[in-house]
Scaffold this active site. Sequence first.
Site: not given
Ligand code: ACO
Length: 328
Positions: A115, A255, A285
């Site tokens: 990224c 970003h 993203n």
């Molecule tokens: N729909 C419904 N539920 C979902 C989804 C979805 N699309 N995705 C995950 N969940 C569920 C999970 O299974 C989990 O369920 P559980 O509690 O029963 O296990 C619950 O939601 C919470 O999951 P988390 O992963 O803890 O959710 P979080 O609040 O952290 O959000 C997310 C997930 C959006 C991916 C977040 O962690 C995030 O944005 N991370 C950073 C991403 C990023 O910035 N990447 C940058 C670099 S990318 C690159 O370099 C190419």
Amino acid sequence: MKAPAFAFAGLGSYVPSRVLTNADFEKMLDTSDTWIRERTGIRERHIAGDGDTTSGMGKEASLRALAEAGLPPTELDLIVAATATPDRLLPSTACDIQALIGAKNAVAFDVGAACPGWIYGLVVAESMLAAGQARRALVIGTERLSAITDYTDRSTAVLFGDAAGAVVLAAGDGRRGILSSYLKSDGTLAELLHRPGGGAVHPPSEELLKDHSYYLKMAGREVFKAAVRSMGDAAQRALEKAGLAGDAVDLLVPHQANIRIIEATASHVNIPMDRVFVNVDRYGNTSSASIPLALDEARTSGRLQPGMVVLLVTFGAGFTWGAVVLRW
Ligand code: ACO
């Protein structure tokens, strides 16, 4: 604060026309529009059609940036491209774009920094200009993330989109341009965000598609925490290097991965959200294309005006992160 030696002479972006909404994902996966919007801020993302190759999208963004700079491609002497999704593994995407735009007098190569790739490319290009290695550079971020996204994995599928952005960097008026930059990496955390298969250790095979190791994998929660910590720190350090505080920033262009990461970063450097440009809701993203695309939209929508102090900040696989302060 140092006088900025190099400025943005032209800026361009390209977004494919096909849109995938959260409602579309509700039909494909066990997910909901509410979950996606509340956890990420994303409503829809653009997905490449058959004709939208990584180098082709990069070409479109580049030609728009060159047109604004009033520069024929033959006047370029440096092309740096950033992508995590090259059309092919050899040669570089920068060489493919060089051929597509006819920039026959340039040296062209890629930077690999996920990224933050476009920001890394910008700093590399600025350094080469400062060292007298080149006079006019094109820096491109172009991504077809849909090609490496696992559309059966709800934890990553909803996050990514396709796009390209490009800038022409050249000697400026000494007032507008890059004021400071800060880059950092930590390779020990690579397994939290990576593509396990498809490289030389696990070359392409039917197995990679079956076990899905061909696709991008992310430990979302851990990446989220690292992104918040690192982007706040990078923003702070780049501001300190420029001798500025958050209140001097007219526009933060971060970003665009997750609205909650953006809000935490802005809060860390005391920048209110009305001075933050956000378009993650419409594109998701787009990795290295994210910041040049956001800059271009900020300008088109009138949010970005000449003379403004702008803070760019980014984070991604590696881990890699960084920030740039510039006067637009
Ligand atoms: N729909 C419904 N539920 C979902 C989804 C979805 N699309 N995705 C995950 N969940 C569920 C999970 O299974 C989990 O369920 P559980 O509690 O029963 O296990 C619950 O939601 C919470 O999951 P988390 O992963 O803890 O959710 P979080 O609040 O952290 O959000 C997310 C997930 C959006 C991916 C977040 O962690 C995030 O944005 N991370 C950073 C991403 C990023 O910035 N990447 C940058 C670099 S990318 C690159 O370099 C190419």
